[in-house]
Scaffold this motif. Structure first.
Motif, PDB file in Angstrom:
ATOM      1  N   GLN A 245       0.817  -1.212   0.000  1.00  0.00           N
ATOM      2  CA  GLN A 245       0.000   0.000   0.000  1.00  0.00           C
ATOM      3  C   GLN A 245       0.852   1.263   0.000  1.00  0.00           C
ATOM      4  OE1 GLN A 245      -3.389   0.318   2.583  1.00  0.00           O
ATOM      5  NE2 GLN A 245      -3.673  -1.906   2.676  1.00  0.00           N
ATOM      6  N   PHE A 246       2.013   1.219   0.650  1.00  0.00           N
ATOM      7  CA  PHE A 246       2.869   2.399   0.691  1.00  0.00           C
ATOM      8  C   PHE A 246       3.509   2.675  -0.669  1.00  0.00           C
ATOM      9  CE2 PHE A 246       2.838   1.209   5.225  1.00  0.00           C
ATOM     10  CZ  PHE A 246       2.457   2.431   5.765  1.00  0.00           C
ATOM     11  N   GLY A 247       3.559   1.677  -1.530  1.00  0.00           N
ATOM     12  CA  GLY A 247       4.116   1.882  -2.868  1.00  0.00           C
ATOM     13  C   GLY A 247       3.060   2.163  -3.913  1.00  0.00           C
ATOM     14  N   TRP A 248       1.820   2.369  -3.463  1.00  0.00           N
ATOM     15  CA  TRP A 248       0.691   2.601  -4.377  1.00  0.00           C
ATOM     16  C   TRP A 248       0.696   4.074  -4.803  1.00  0.00           C
ATOM     17  CZ3 TRP A 248      -2.985  -1.395  -5.349  1.00  0.00           C
ATOM     18  CH2 TRP A 248      -4.081  -1.013  -6.117  1.00  0.00           C
ATOM     19  N   THR A 249       1.739   4.495  -5.482  1.00  0.00           N
ATOM     20  CA  THR A 249       1.874   5.890  -5.906  1.00  0.00           C
ATOM     21  C   THR A 249       2.504   5.926  -7.291  1.00  0.00           C
ATOM     22  OG1 THR A 249       4.124   6.214  -5.061  1.00  0.00           O
ATOM     23  CG2 THR A 249       2.320   6.542  -3.507  1.00  0.00           C
ATOM     24  N   SER A 250       2.590   7.128  -7.842  1.00  0.00           N
ATOM     25  CA  SER A 250       3.247   7.300  -9.136  1.00  0.00           C
ATOM     26  C   SER A 250       4.744   7.481  -8.993  1.00  0.00           C
ATOM     27  CB  SER A 250       2.658   8.521  -9.863  1.00  0.00           C
ATOM     28  OG  SER A 250       2.911   9.690  -9.105  1.00  0.00           O
ATOM     29  N   ARG A 251       5.246   7.517  -7.742  1.00  0.00           N
ATOM     30  CA  ARG A 251       6.674   7.700  -7.467  1.00  0.00           C
ATOM     31  C   ARG A 251       7.228   8.898  -8.241  1.00  0.00           C
ATOM     32  NH1 ARG A 251       6.661   2.209  -8.509  1.00  0.00           N
ATOM     33  NH2 ARG A 251       8.051   2.449 -10.277  1.00  0.00           N
ATOM     34  N   THR A 252       6.663  10.038  -7.990  1.00  0.00           N
ATOM     35  CA  THR A 252       7.052  11.228  -8.725  1.00  0.00           C
ATOM     36  C   THR A 252       8.518  11.576  -8.524  1.00  0.00           C
ATOM     37  OG1 THR A 252       6.587  13.579  -9.068  1.00  0.00           O
ATOM     38  CG2 THR A 252       6.336  12.729  -6.827  1.00  0.00           C
ATOM     39  N   SER A 253       9.128  12.102  -9.564  1.00  0.00           N
ATOM     40  CA  SER A 253      10.527  12.542  -9.513  1.00  0.00           C
ATOM     41  C   SER A 253      10.620  14.041  -9.799  1.00  0.00           C
ATOM     42  CB  SER A 253      11.375  11.756 -10.518  1.00  0.00           C
ATOM     43  OG  SER A 253      10.806  11.845 -11.821  1.00  0.00           O
ATOM     44  N   GLN A 254       9.571  14.762  -9.415  1.00  0.00           N
ATOM     45  CA  GLN A 254       9.507  16.188  -9.703  1.00  0.00           C
ATOM     46  C   GLN A 254      10.648  16.960  -9.051  1.00  0.00           C
ATOM     47  OE1 GLN A 254       5.783  17.945  -8.656  1.00  0.00           O
ATOM     48  NE2 GLN A 254       6.302  19.973  -9.424  1.00  0.00           N
ATOM     49  N   LEU A 255      11.064  16.529  -7.867  1.00  0.00           N
ATOM     50  CA  LEU A 255      12.131  17.245  -7.173  1.00  0.00           C
ATOM     51  C   LEU A 255      13.485  17.077  -7.869  1.00  0.00           C
ATOM     52  CD1 LEU A 255      11.230  16.480  -3.450  1.00  0.00           C
ATOM     53  CD2 LEU A 255      10.773  18.569  -4.745  1.00  0.00           C
ATOM     54  N   LEU A 256      13.619  16.007  -8.657  1.00  0.00           N
ATOM     55  CA  LEU A 256      14.881  15.775  -9.355  1.00  0.00           C
ATOM     56  C   LEU A 256      14.960  16.537 -10.681  1.00  0.00           C
ATOM     57  CD1 LEU A 256      15.227  11.929  -8.784  1.00  0.00           C
ATOM     58  CD2 LEU A 256      16.215  13.792  -7.437  1.00  0.00           C
ATOM     59  N   GLU A 257      13.817  16.727 -11.347  1.00  0.00           N
ATOM     60  CA  GLU A 257      13.783  17.458 -12.614  1.00  0.00           C
ATOM     61  C   GLU A 257      12.346  17.821 -12.901  1.00  0.00           C
ATOM     62  OE1 GLU A 257      13.528  18.692 -16.598  1.00  0.00           O
ATOM     63  OE2 GLU A 257      12.464  16.976 -15.771  1.00  0.00           O
ATOM     64  N   HIS A 258      12.087  19.086 -13.218  1.00  0.00           N
ATOM     65  CA  HIS A 258      10.697  19.502 -13.411  1.00  0.00           C
ATOM     66  C   HIS A 258      10.440  20.208 -14.730  1.00  0.00           C
ATOM     67  CE1 HIS A 258      12.562  23.204 -11.863  1.00  0.00           C
ATOM     68  NE2 HIS A 258      11.592  23.838 -12.475  1.00  0.00           N
ATOM     69  N   ARG A 259      11.476  20.595 -15.467  1.00  0.00           N
ATOM     70  CA  ARG A 259      11.239  21.344 -16.700  1.00  0.00           C
ATOM     71  C   ARG A 259      10.562  20.485 -17.757  1.00  0.00           C
ATOM     72  NH1 ARG A 259      17.092  23.582 -17.968  1.00  0.00           N
ATOM     73  NH2 ARG A 259      17.508  21.419 -17.308  1.00  0.00           N
ATOM     74  N   TRP A 260      11.093  19.281 -17.996  1.00  0.00           N
ATOM     75  CA  TRP A 260      10.465  18.392 -18.962  1.00  0.00           C
ATOM     76  C   TRP A 260       9.160  17.822 -18.423  1.00  0.00           C
ATOM     77  CZ3 TRP A 260      13.296  15.372 -23.146  1.00  0.00           C
ATOM     78  CH2 TRP A 260      14.355  16.121 -23.669  1.00  0.00           C
ATOM     79  N   LEU A 261       9.130  17.588 -17.103  1.00  0.00           N
ATOM     80  CA  LEU A 261       7.931  17.035 -16.494  1.00  0.00           C
ATOM     81  C   LEU A 261       6.764  18.008 -16.594  1.00  0.00           C
ATOM     82  CD1 LEU A 261       6.869  14.598 -14.830  1.00  0.00           C
ATOM     83  CD2 LEU A 261       7.436  15.902 -12.772  1.00  0.00           C
ATOM     84  N   ARG A 262       7.049  19.313 -16.521  1.00  0.00           N
ATOM     85  CA  ARG A 262       6.007  20.327 -16.554  1.00  0.00           C
ATOM     86  C   ARG A 262       5.188  20.246 -17.840  1.00  0.00           C
ATOM     87  NH1 ARG A 262       8.266  26.204 -16.785  1.00  0.00           N
ATOM     88  NH2 ARG A 262       9.431  25.345 -15.009  1.00  0.00           N
TER      89      ARG A 262
END
Length: 247
Positions: A34-51
């Motif tokens: 249940q604790f791994g039931w996420t998208s495991r975001t990596s926004q803090l590592l890189e956000h320009r392309w993610l945006r």
């Protein structure tokens, strides 16, 4: 029409096995991780392309899913009863699907490039991502290629009379493998990779789809109150207005 053993394997056994893994896998994942039931975001590592990549991918994905539901799950007789003839349906489906596909491919390409080019994100890529991203990319590209080759630049192919009948037959527990066995190769490959994608779904970050924050739309507002500084006298408890001690 005679159905071969290969057709029974590909268009009956494989889909049902994948659907069973999809259902049981979600139950197992929820109970074990249940604790791994996420998208495991990596926004803090890189956000320009993610945006840009994430909104394009998700918007295109929602449109593609809606198009597949309309094309595969809704019989042609229903749309005709609603006053939508086949020519109008296919015209809207092709152009709307093309826009959705371009948005989804562009977003997915940016997300894949971001994961490959950024060393910090690449180091966080686990085995499930290494399976998911190529499988998802192949599934999407096959679907777009099939649509472009047959319905945009080709003479046109009515998948609602073949692939759709096979798809609905699976859920009606009356599979019709012959309905898809004669479909063009690109459509068959797209259907097979989609089945494999459903089998892999419970073991990847795709599970976060079922945890969409819909509750935020209806939950009550959170009221914040200022906390009184520790040790400071409160008004009405021996303190007169203006901060003076009451007599």
């Amino acid at each position: 029409m005679n159905t071969s053993a290969a057709d029974l394997l590909l268009w009956v056994a494989v889909p049902y096995v994948c659907l069973a893994v999809f259902a049981v896998g979600h139950v197992w994942r929820y109970r074990q991780d249940q604790f791994g039931w996420t998208s495991r975001t990596s926004q803090l590592l890189e956000h320009r392309w993610l945006r840009w990549g994430s909104p394009l991918f998700h918007l295109g994905a929602f449109m593609v899913i809606g198009g597949h539901v309309a094309g595969l799950a809704v019989p042609a007789s229903w749309t005709e009863a609603a006053g939508i003839d086949e020519h109008t349906y296919h015209t809207v489906a092709v152009w709307a699907g093309s826009v959705a596909g371009i948005a989804m491919v562009t977003g997915l390409g940016m997300l894949c490039a971001r994961r490959l080019l950024s060393r910090r994100i690449r180091l966080r890529t686990d085995l499930s991502d290494k399976v998911l991203f190529p499988l998802l990319s192949v599934t999407v590209l096959l679907g777009i290629t099939a649509t472009a080759a047959h319905n945009v630049f080709g003479a046109g192919y009515d998948y609602r009379s073949t692939v759709s009948m096979w798809f609905r037959g699976l859920f009606a527990l009356s599979p019709e493998p012959g309905a898809i066995a004669g479909a063009p190769l690109l459509f068959r490959l797209h259907a097979l990779t989609a089945c494999l994608l459903f089998a892999a779904w419970p073991f990847t970050r795709l599970v976060h789809v079922w945890s969409a924050p819909v509750g935020y739309l209806v939950r009550p507002y959170v009221v914040y109150r200022r906390r009184t500084a520790a040790g400071a006298p409160r008004r009405g408890a021996g303190t007169a207005p203006g901060g003076r001690r009451a007599a």
